[in-house]
Design a protein around this motif. Structure first.
Motif, PDB file in Angstrom:
ATOM      1  N   ASP A  31       2.746   1.338  -4.211  1.00 42.25           N
ATOM      2  CA  ASP A  31       2.737   2.781  -4.442  1.00 42.25           C
ATOM      3  C   ASP A  31       2.184   3.157  -5.818  1.00 42.25           C
ATOM      4  O   ASP A  31       1.687   4.271  -6.006  1.00 42.25           O
ATOM      5  N   PRO A  36      -7.864   6.476  -3.375  1.00 44.17           N
ATOM      6  CA  PRO A  36      -8.220   7.801  -2.866  1.00 44.17           C
ATOM      7  C   PRO A  36      -7.213   8.312  -1.848  1.00 44.17           C
ATOM      8  O   PRO A  36      -6.523   7.534  -1.198  1.00 44.17           O
ATOM      9  N   LYS A  37      -7.174   9.623  -1.695  1.00 45.51           N
ATOM     10  CA  LYS A  37      -6.317  10.223  -0.685  1.00 45.51           C
ATOM     11  C   LYS A  37      -6.960  10.032   0.675  1.00 45.51           C
ATOM     12  O   LYS A  37      -8.135  10.322   0.866  1.00 45.51           O
ATOM     13  N   THR A  39      -8.232  10.476   4.506  1.00 48.29           N
ATOM     14  CA  THR A  39      -8.715  11.673   5.201  1.00 48.29           C
ATOM     15  C   THR A  39      -8.019  11.904   6.528  1.00 48.29           C
ATOM     16  O   THR A  39      -8.152  12.969   7.122  1.00 48.29           O
ATOM     17  N   ASP A  45      -8.470   5.552   5.844  1.00 49.23           N
ATOM     18  CA  ASP A  45      -9.808   5.522   5.247  1.00 49.23           C
ATOM     19  C   ASP A  45     -10.788   4.693   6.073  1.00 49.23           C
ATOM     20  O   ASP A  45     -11.908   4.429   5.624  1.00 49.23           O
ATOM     21  N   TYR A  65     -12.265   3.921  -9.229  1.00 47.93           N
ATOM     22  CA  TYR A  65     -10.938   3.301  -9.172  1.00 47.93           C
ATOM     23  C   TYR A  65     -10.912   1.885  -9.744  1.00 47.93           C
ATOM     24  O   TYR A  65      -9.850   1.332  -9.990  1.00 47.93           O
ATOM     25  N   ARG A  72      -6.170   3.233   2.748  1.00 47.95           N
ATOM     26  CA  ARG A  72      -5.274   3.321   3.908  1.00 47.95           C
ATOM     27  C   ARG A  72      -5.979   2.868   5.181  1.00 47.95           C
ATOM     28  O   ARG A  72      -7.139   3.187   5.419  1.00 47.95           O
ATOM     29  N   ARG A  78      -1.069   0.426   4.114  1.00 48.48           N
ATOM     30  CA  ARG A  78      -1.681   0.222   2.802  1.00 48.48           C
ATOM     31  C   ARG A  78      -2.515  -1.063   2.793  1.00 48.48           C
ATOM     32  O   ARG A  78      -2.037  -2.115   3.215  1.00 48.48           O
ATOM     33  N   LYS A 410      -0.352   4.457 -11.516  1.00 46.80           N
ATOM     34  CA  LYS A 410      -0.216   5.911 -11.404  1.00 46.80           C
ATOM     35  C   LYS A 410       0.789   6.473 -12.413  1.00 46.80           C
ATOM     36  O   LYS A 410       0.667   7.614 -12.848  1.00 46.80           O
TER      37      LYS A 410
END
Length: 543
Positions: A31, A36-37, A39, A45, A65, A72, A78, A410
Motif C-alpha cells: 500500500d 498510478p490510479k 482505470t 491497469d 514512478y 493493478r 496488486r 507514499k
C-alpha cells in the motif's frame, strides 16, 4: 437440493465480500508503494499495460514512478512493476526458485506450444535445458554459419528479383519473417520451408506472423483460463476455448495446430533418416548439423531417464518455430527500419562490411562476430527495442525484495526493501532497465551505436544488471535466460552482412508504427493491426 443451492450462493457471496475487503480495504504490504490510479475496478491497469498502443503508459511508469511501482491487475490485484537492478538480480538469479513463471504464462505457452522450456518449471525445466544446452553453444554455432549464409544469399536473390521487376517498395517484415522461418527451418529443424525466390506469401510464415496480432487483444481471457485449468483437465481447457464465439480465439488455435503439425511431420522425417543411418542424415539439407538432428542423435546414446519424451520434443520444436522466428524477424525488421531512418549509420555499417569481406564470398564466423560497428548496432538496437518489453513472475512464498537505491513511499519515508506476499505478480520492466537514465545516462533513449565502441559508463557496470547479454535484460538472465540468444545473434549478423552491402534501405511515404502488444511488430499507422513494414529498397551496386 435447495439447501445446497443456498449454501453455494452464500459461499459465493462470502468469497466475493472477502475478496473485495482484502483487495480494497484491508492493509496490504504494497500500500505504501507509489503507482498510478487504475482505470477500472475490474481490469485494473491491464488494458493500459498490454494494449498495442501502450508505450505512453510504460513511459509513465518508468519516468514518473521510477524503478518500482504498483499497478493493478484483474479485480484490483496488486502487481509490482520493477526495473531496479538489485531487485532484478534477486528475481532472475538469487531467488529465481521463488519467482516462478506466472500461471497465465505457463497456461498460455502450454496451450499453444505444448510441453517446452516455455511451459516447464523446476526440475523438468532444468532437465530440458541441460539436454538442449550443447546444441546452442558457440562451437555448434560455427557449424550453423554456412547454413545461415546460404539462406541469406537466397534472400538477396529474391529481393533483387522484386526490385528488377520495377517494385522497389518492399515489405521488409514479410521478407524477414520468411527468412527467419527458413533460418530456423534449416538451422533448427533441418528442413526447408521457403525458396525465398519471389515476394510471395508463405502460409506457415503468415500463420506465425499473425499470431501476435491475433492473441494480443485476448490478454483478459488468458488471465481467466488458468483458473479453469485448476478444476478441469488441460485438454478440456482447449475444448473450452474452441467453443468460445470469438474469431481471434479460433484463429489462434488454428495457428497453434499448424505449428504443431509442422513439428510433428519434421520429427517423423528426422526419425526416419536417423534410422536409415549416417548417410541418410548427411544427405538432408543441413547435413545433420541442425539442432533437432543433433539432439535426436544424442538421445540414442543416453540413459532412458535423460531423454526427452516425444511430447517434450514436439513442444521444443513448436516453441522454437514460433519464438525463434518471431523474435528474430522482428529484431531484423527493426534494425532495417532504423537504418532507413539513419542513413549515416547505414553507410558506416556498409563500409565496415565491404572492408571485412575483402572480395571473399562471405565473412568467416570469427571475423563476422567481432566486427565492432555491426556488433554495436545489434547491441544498441536490442537495448532500445527489445522484442518483449516486460516479463512477469509470481512469488511462490512470502519474500522481501531488496532495492539498489531507496525509493520514497507514499507516506514520505524512504524504502530500501519491499515485502512481497505469496502469489504476488512481479512485472520485470525489460525495456525500463534498458533505458534507465540512472544507469545509461540522460541520452538513454537516443539511438547511438557509438556508445558501445568505448568503455561503458561506470553506472552500467556498477549496476550489475543480471542480463545474460551485454548488460541488457533483452534476453533475460539466470536459469530462464533465452537459450537461443547466440543463435539469434548469428542469424542477425549474417543477414545484415549480406543485405546492407548490396541494398540501400530508405523510408516510404507512410507512417510506420511499432505495436507494443506481446512481441513488438510494425504496422502502417496505428489503426491497421496487420504486421507489415514497407521500405524503399534499391541496389547499392550491380551484383
Amino acid at each position: 437440493m435447495a439447501l445446497i443451492t443456498q449454501l453455494a450462493v452464500f459461499g459465493s457471496i462470502a468469497w466475493i465480500v472477502r475478496f473485495i475487503y482484502r483487495t480494497f480495504f484491508a492493509h496490504h504490504p504494497l500500500d505504501n508503494i507509489p503507482g498510478p490510479k487504475p482505470t477500472s475496478l475490474v481490469t485494473g491497469d491491464l488494458s493500459r499495460l498490454f494494449h498495442r498502443l501502450a508505450w505512453d503508459f510504460h513511459k509513465t511508469l518508468i519516468y514518473e514512478y521510477g524503478p518500482v511501482s504498483v499497478v493493478r491487475g484483474l479485480f484490483g490485484a496488486r502487481m509490482v512493476y520493477v526495473f531496479d537492478p538489485k531487485a532484478l538480480h534477486n528475481i532472475v538469479v538469487k531467488d529465481q526458485h521463488i519467482y516462478e513463471e506466472t500461471p497465465v504464462t505457463l497456461t498460455f505457452n502450454r496451450l499453444f506450444f505444448g510441453e517446452s522450456l516455455l511451459s516447464s518449471l523446476g526440475e523438468q525445466h532444468r532437465h530440458q535445458r541441460k539436454i538442449l544446452n550443447p546444441v546452442f553453444n558457440i562451437n555448434h554455432m560455427r557449424h550453423m554459419t554456412p547454413i545461415f549464409y546460404r539462406v541469406s544469399q537466397k534472400l538477396r536473390g529474391g529481393i533483387s528479383k522484386q526490385i528488377a521487376s520495377g517494385n522497389n517498395e518492399v515489405d521488409v517484415l514479410n521478407w524477414m519473417t520468411r527468412t527467419a522461418l527458413e533460418l530456423v527451418g534449416q538451422g533448427g529443424l533441418g528442413t526447408s520451408f521457403d525458396t525465398l525466390e519471389r515476394p510471395e506469401v508463405n502460409a506457415l510464415a503468415e500463420y506465425i506472423k499473425a499470431f501476435t496480432p491475433t492473441v494480443g487483444p485476448l490478454f483478459l481471457l488468458m488471465r481467466i483460463v488458468p483458473f479453469l485449468t485448476r478444476i478441469v483437465p488441460p485438454a478440456f481447457s482447449r475444448r473450452f476455448l474452441e467453443f468460445l464465439p470469438w474469431k481471434r480465439v479460433h484463429k489462434s488455435m488454428e495457428i497453434s495446430d499448424a505449428i504443431y503439425e509442422t513439428a510433428r511431420a519434421v520429427l517423423e522425417s528426422k526419425r526416419t533418416a536417423l534410422a536409415s543411418g549416417d548417410e541418410a542424415v548427411s544427405s538432408q539439407i543441413s547435413e545433420g548439423k541442425d539442432i533437432i538432428s543433433v539432439l535426436l542423435k544424442a538421445q540414442t546414446s543416453v540413459a532412458e531417464e535423460d531423454k526427452m519424451s516425444d511430447t517434450e520434443l514436439l513442444g521444443q520444436m513448436s516453441a522454437l518455430l514460433f519464438a525463434a522466428m518471431e523474435t528474430t524477424s522482428g529484431a531484423l525488421a527493426r534494425i532495417l527500419h532504423k537504418l532507413a531512418q539513419c542513413q549515416d549509420i547505414q553507410e558506416k555499417l556498409r563500409q565496415e562490411l565491404i572492408a571485412a569481406r575483402g572480395g571473399r564470398d562471405n565473412i568467416p564466423y570469427d571475423e563476422l562476430v567481432s566486427l565492432p560497428y555491426l556488433d554495436a548496432l545489434c547491441r544498441e538496437s536490442l537495448r532500445l527495442y527489445p522484442p518483449l518489453i516486460t516479463l512477469s513472475r509470481a512469488t511462490t512464498q512470502d519474500i522481501v525484495m531488496p532495492l539498489s537505491n531507496p525509493i520514497r513511499g507514499k507516506n514520505g519515508q524512504m524504502i530500501n526493501e519491499i515485502p512481497l506476499p505469496k502469489n504476488t505478480t512481479v512485472m520485470m520492466g525489460l525495456w525500463g532497465s534498458n533505458i534507465n537514465p540512472a544507469v545509461w545516462g540522460e541520452d538513454a533513449e537516443e539511438f547511438k551505436p557509438e556508445r558501445w565502441l568505448s568503455n561503458l559508463p561506470d553506472t552500467v557496470t556498477d549496476a550489475h544488471i543480471p542480463g545474460v547479454y551485454a548488460n541488457l535484460m533483452t534476453f533475460l538472465g539466470g536459469g530462464r535466460a533465452c537459450i537461443g540468444f547466440k543463435f539469434s545473434q548469428l542469424e542477425m549478423k549474417v543477414v545484415l552482412s549480406i543485405l546492407i552491402e548490396h541494398f540501400r534501405f530508405e523510408l516510404p511515404d507512410k507512417e510506420i508504427y511499432w505495436n507494443c502488444t506481446g512481441i513488438q511488430y510494425p504496422s502502417i499507422g496505428r489503426v491497421d493491426e496487420k504486421g507489415q513494414l514497407p521500405l524503399r529498397v534499391t541496389l547499392v551496386k550491380s551484383s
